[in-house]
Design a protein around this motif. Structure first.
Motif, PDB file in Angstrom:
ATOM      1  N   ALA A   1      36.846  36.562  36.655  1.00 16.88           N
ATOM      2  CA  ALA A   1      37.392  36.828  35.333  1.00 16.88           C
ATOM      3  C   ALA A   1      36.970  38.216  34.877  1.00 16.88           C
ATOM      4  O   ALA A   1      35.783  38.484  34.655  1.00 16.88           O
ATOM      5  CB  ALA A   1      36.891  35.788  34.340  1.00 16.88           C
ATOM      6  N   VAL A   2      37.937  39.137  34.777  1.00 15.13           N
ATOM      7  CA  VAL A   2      37.714  40.476  34.236  1.00 15.13           C
ATOM      8  C   VAL A   2      38.711  40.692  33.115  1.00 15.13           C
ATOM      9  O   VAL A   2      39.647  39.915  32.935  1.00 15.13           O
ATOM     10  CB  VAL A   2      37.874  41.568  35.317  1.00 15.13           C
ATOM     11  CG1 VAL A   2      36.784  41.469  36.374  1.00 15.13           C
ATOM     12  CG2 VAL A   2      39.269  41.499  35.961  1.00 15.13           C
ATOM     13  N   ARG A   3      38.535  41.739  32.373  1.00 13.20           N
ATOM     14  CA  ARG A   3      39.471  42.094  31.302  1.00 13.20           C
ATOM     15  C   ARG A   3      40.383  43.203  31.805  1.00 13.20           C
ATOM     16  O   ARG A   3      39.924  44.138  32.472  1.00 13.20           O
ATOM     17  CB  ARG A   3      38.704  42.573  30.075  1.00 13.20           C
ATOM     18  CG  ARG A   3      39.568  42.970  28.875  1.00 13.20           C
ATOM     19  CD  ARG A   3      40.009  41.778  28.051  1.00 13.20           C
ATOM     20  NE  ARG A   3      40.888  42.188  26.952  1.00 13.20           N
ATOM     21  CZ  ARG A   3      40.467  42.506  25.723  1.00 13.20           C
ATOM     22  NH1 ARG A   3      39.171  42.478  25.455  1.00 13.20           N
ATOM     23  NH2 ARG A   3      41.333  42.835  24.779  1.00 13.20           N
ATOM     24  N   VAL A   4      41.665  43.106  31.460  1.00 11.34           N
ATOM     25  CA  VAL A   4      42.609  44.173  31.799  1.00 11.34           C
ATOM     26  C   VAL A   4      43.385  44.557  30.547  1.00 11.34           C
ATOM     27  O   VAL A   4      43.597  43.739  29.651  1.00 11.34           O
ATOM     28  CB  VAL A   4      43.577  43.753  32.925  1.00 11.34           C
ATOM     29  CG1 VAL A   4      42.827  43.479  34.209  1.00 11.34           C
ATOM     30  CG2 VAL A   4      44.408  42.531  32.532  1.00 11.34           C
ATOM     31  N   GLY A   5      43.794  45.821  30.473  1.00  9.14           N
ATOM     32  CA  GLY A   5      44.522  46.311  29.315  1.00  9.14           C
ATOM     33  C   GLY A   5      43.845  47.545  28.752  1.00  9.14           C
ATOM     34  O   GLY A   5      43.122  48.253  29.449  1.00  9.14           O
TER      35      GLY A   5
ATOM     36  N   ARG B   1      34.829  42.122  46.953  1.00  9.97           N
ATOM     37  CA  ARG B   1      35.676  41.480  47.978  1.00  9.97           C
ATOM     38  C   ARG B   1      37.088  41.297  47.457  1.00  9.97           C
ATOM     39  O   ARG B   1      38.078  41.547  48.169  1.00  9.97           O
ATOM     40  CB  ARG B   1      35.092  40.115  48.373  1.00  9.97           C
ATOM     41  CG  ARG B   1      33.871  40.178  49.259  1.00  9.97           C
ATOM     42  CD  ARG B   1      33.601  38.826  49.899  1.00  9.97           C
ATOM     43  NE  ARG B   1      33.391  37.781  48.915  1.00  9.97           N
ATOM     44  CZ  ARG B   1      32.223  37.478  48.358  1.00  9.97           C
ATOM     45  NH1 ARG B   1      31.136  38.183  48.690  1.00  9.97           N
ATOM     46  NH2 ARG B   1      32.119  36.502  47.478  1.00  9.97           N
ATOM     47  N   GLY B   2      37.194  40.869  46.201  1.00  9.70           N
ATOM     48  CA  GLY B   2      38.511  40.678  45.614  1.00  9.70           C
ATOM     49  C   GLY B   2      39.293  41.965  45.511  1.00  9.70           C
ATOM     50  O   GLY B   2      40.506  41.994  45.767  1.00  9.70           O
TER      51      GLY B   2
ATOM     52  N   ASP C   1      41.725  36.648  39.525  1.00 13.57           N
ATOM     53  CA  ASP C   1      41.580  35.324  38.917  1.00 13.57           C
ATOM     54  C   ASP C   1      42.173  34.236  39.806  1.00 13.57           C
ATOM     55  O   ASP C   1      41.520  33.230  40.109  1.00 13.57           O
ATOM     56  CB  ASP C   1      42.260  35.325  37.553  1.00 13.57           C
ATOM     57  CG  ASP C   1      42.129  33.979  36.846  1.00 13.57           C
ATOM     58  OD1 ASP C   1      41.001  33.436  36.811  1.00 13.57           O
ATOM     59  OD2 ASP C   1      43.131  33.472  36.320  1.00 13.57           O
ATOM     60  N   ASP C   2      43.395  34.434  40.247  1.00 14.17           N
ATOM     61  CA  ASP C   2      44.104  33.393  40.995  1.00 14.17           C
ATOM     62  C   ASP C   2      43.465  33.081  42.336  1.00 14.17           C
ATOM     63  O   ASP C   2      43.434  31.925  42.764  1.00 14.17           O
ATOM     64  CB  ASP C   2      45.560  33.812  41.235  1.00 14.17           C
ATOM     65  CG  ASP C   2      46.402  33.762  39.971  1.00 14.17           C
ATOM     66  OD1 ASP C   2      45.936  33.169  38.977  1.00 14.17           O
ATOM     67  OD2 ASP C   2      47.518  34.328  39.967  1.00 14.17           O
TER      68      ASP C   2
ATOM     69  N   ARG D   1      30.972  25.447  36.461  1.00 11.39           N
ATOM     70  CA  ARG D   1      32.229  24.727  36.640  1.00 11.39           C
ATOM     71  C   ARG D   1      33.075  25.342  37.752  1.00 11.39           C
ATOM     72  O   ARG D   1      32.894  26.510  38.133  1.00 11.39           O
ATOM     73  CB  ARG D   1      33.026  24.683  35.351  1.00 11.39           C
ATOM     74  CG  ARG D   1      33.565  26.037  34.891  1.00 11.39           C
ATOM     75  CD  ARG D   1      34.714  25.868  33.913  1.00 11.39           C
ATOM     76  NE  ARG D   1      35.916  25.388  34.586  1.00 11.39           N
ATOM     77  CZ  ARG D   1      37.111  25.317  33.993  1.00 11.39           C
ATOM     78  NH1 ARG D   1      37.253  25.648  32.729  1.00 11.39           N
ATOM     79  NH2 ARG D   1      38.161  24.901  34.678  1.00 11.39           N
ATOM     80  N   GLU D   2      33.983  24.533  38.261  1.00 12.09           N
ATOM     81  CA  GLU D   2      34.965  25.009  39.228  1.00 12.09           C
ATOM     82  C   GLU D   2      36.301  25.200  38.540  1.00 12.09           C
ATOM     83  O   GLU D   2      36.683  24.430  37.652  1.00 12.09           O
ATOM     84  CB  GLU D   2      35.116  24.005  40.380  1.00 12.09           C
ATOM     85  CG  GLU D   2      33.954  23.982  41.346  1.00 12.09           C
ATOM     86  CD  GLU D   2      34.242  23.113  42.563  1.00 12.09           C
ATOM     87  OE1 GLU D   2      35.257  22.371  42.532  1.00 12.09           O
ATOM     88  OE2 GLU D   2      33.471  23.187  43.528  1.00 12.09           O
ATOM     89  N   LEU D   3      37.007  26.226  38.962  1.00 15.79           N
ATOM     90  CA  LEU D   3      38.353  26.466  38.478  1.00 15.79           C
ATOM     91  C   LEU D   3      39.338  25.680  39.331  1.00 15.79           C
ATOM     92  O   LEU D   3      38.979  25.139  40.387  1.00 15.79           O
ATOM     93  CB  LEU D   3      38.657  27.959  38.548  1.00 15.79           C
ATOM     94  CG  LEU D   3      37.747  28.859  37.703  1.00 15.79           C
ATOM     95  CD1 LEU D   3      38.064  30.324  37.968  1.00 15.79           C
ATOM     96  CD2 LEU D   3      37.874  28.542  36.220  1.00 15.79           C
TER      97      LEU D   3
END
Length: 419
Positions: free
Chosen positions: A370-374, A409-410, A364-365, A19-21
């Motif tokens: 999609a990674v997890r943070v916290g 890259r991000g 993400d933006d 899918r595309e975001l």
């Protein structure tokens, strides 16, 4: 990076990965340690059962009831085979791994249980570790508070390994249970179960593993491991949420009291007392997660066909590739082992001067990563390293090197934004 594992073919089994975001960004899913995506086979197995076979289990005397019960118990058989359980009666369906851990903790110090192995009071000790998920900390804290027992824990080395320097002092004749994670959800560390278990057996204690991060990613055989209890959750094993598994040695499950009371966990009920069904059913009060269990059965079938050894090799190559690529990002520090020895496909890191929440938001933006943070439900571990949070990238059978390239890259872009 080259690998004989055909992750590109496997990706076709997972609809969400195509899918595309919003904005036309392709999805780069690097959060499988949090929750795995689902193959079409699992989705269809659940849809088929819900649409054509659904009824409550173990109680309806009609065709749908028989079909639903057969499918539910067939899932138990599949999961027993998947983890090498000697008996299907040793597989208990729970809501998740947290419930499985709580179930075992509840059995200690329970006044209805006179088995000496489960007696717990002042002077007795519970041992966990500093790298645990909150699910393997809080139930034991509550047990200690309830019984007056003492909670103790292994430390973690600077390299992100379990510190066994005081193993013989920490696990001693007062220890009643040791419960540690098999593979850390933050560090990726795979813990040396055999060495800890040898000491546990010397002192006559019991041992439990939180295997939520190991069962999805490597071949796990409970008989070979030799521990007493093991817990994992369905949604990390390409299965649905709402279902988890407790495996326990049969004679221990027989000795344990029920965790929850209600329908289907009973043998007979009078107004002043009840008797209970044998394990595993005495631990499965009320209507169980029927459709979810069917989905989990389909999930372990899917993973078994691919082969967990092949999945583990693929993730090892991805992790090596990622650790090398991330080393080129200025100011990035990996929290956990930098080598591949006894390590899984989870890489947590900090980026100097930049809060992980900002890292995750930009990834993400702007990149669809999609990674997890916290603190990943492992706050004591982050406190041990003196950091409030980390960014975590985690890999699975459907991860490809191009997604790691997108992450890198991000991260270079994030550095420029905050330069």
């Amino acid at each position: 990076m080259t690998t004989g594992f055909d992750a590109e073919r496997i990706r076709k089994d997972f609809p969400v990965l195509s899918r595309e975001l919003p904005g036309g960004r392709p999805l780069v899913y690097l959060d499988s340690a949090n929750s795995a995506q689902k193959p079409t086979r699992v989705v269809e197995a659940m849809r088929e059962h819900m649409a054509m076979h659904y009824s409550n289990v173990g109680r309806a005397m009609h065709a749908l009831g028989a079909e639903s019960t057969e499918a539910y118990e067939a899932a138990r058989d599949k999961i027993a085979a998947f983890v090498g359980a000697p008996s299907r009666e040793e597989i208990v369906f729970t809501k998740n791994a947290s419930e499985a851990l709580n179930l075992v903790a509840y059995s200690f110090g329970n006044r209805t249980n006179d088995d000496p192995r489960f007696r717990m009071g002042p002077g007795d000790e519970i041992v966990i570790s500093e790298m645990e998920h909150h699910s393997n900390i809080v139930p034991w804290q509550m047990l200690a508070q309830r019984t007056g027992a003492t909670l103790r824990w292994f430390g973690v080395t600077d390299e992100g390994r379990l510190d066994l320097g005081n193993l013989e002092e920490l696990v001693n004749e007062r220890t009643k249970i040791v419960s540690i994670v098999h593979q850390s959800n933050v560090l990726g560390t795979v813990n040396p179960v055999e060495r800890v278990l040898a000491r546990v057996r010397q002192v006559g204690a019991l041992m439990m593993l939180d295997a939520s991060q190991s069962v999805p990613h490597q071949a796990v055989d409970v008989a070979a491991l030799g521990v007493d209890f093991l817990a994992f959750t369905g949604h990390k094993v390409v299965g649905p949420s709402g279902v988890g598994v407790l495996w326990g040695r049969g004679e221990l499950l027989d000795a344990m009291p029920p965790f929850l009371g209600g329908g289907e966990m009973i043998e007979a009920v009078w107004m002043d007392r009840s008797t209970y069904a044998p394990a595993p059913h005495k631990f499965e009060a009320g209507t169980p997660p029927i459709v979810e269990a069917v989905g989990l059965g389909a999930a372990v079938d899917y993973l078994s066909e691919i082969g967990l050894d092949a999945v583990a090799r693929h993730e090892r190559e991805l992790t090596a590739y990622a650790l090398e690529a991330l080393a080129d990002v200025p100011g990035l520090k990996v929290v956990g082992p930098r080598d591949l020895d006894m390590r899984g496909g989870t890489v947590s890191f900090t980026l100097e001067g930049i809060h992980p929440h900002d890292v995750g938001q930009i990834l993400d933006d702007e990149f669809g990563v999609a990674v997890r943070v916290g603190h990943h439900c492992a706050r004591p571990l982050h406190l041990r390293f003196g950091i409030p949070a980390t960014t975590r990238a985690s890999f699975y059978l459907y991860t490809v090197p191009a997604e790691i390239d997108a992450l890198v890259r991000g991260l270079h872009h994030v550095r420029k934004v905050f330069a």
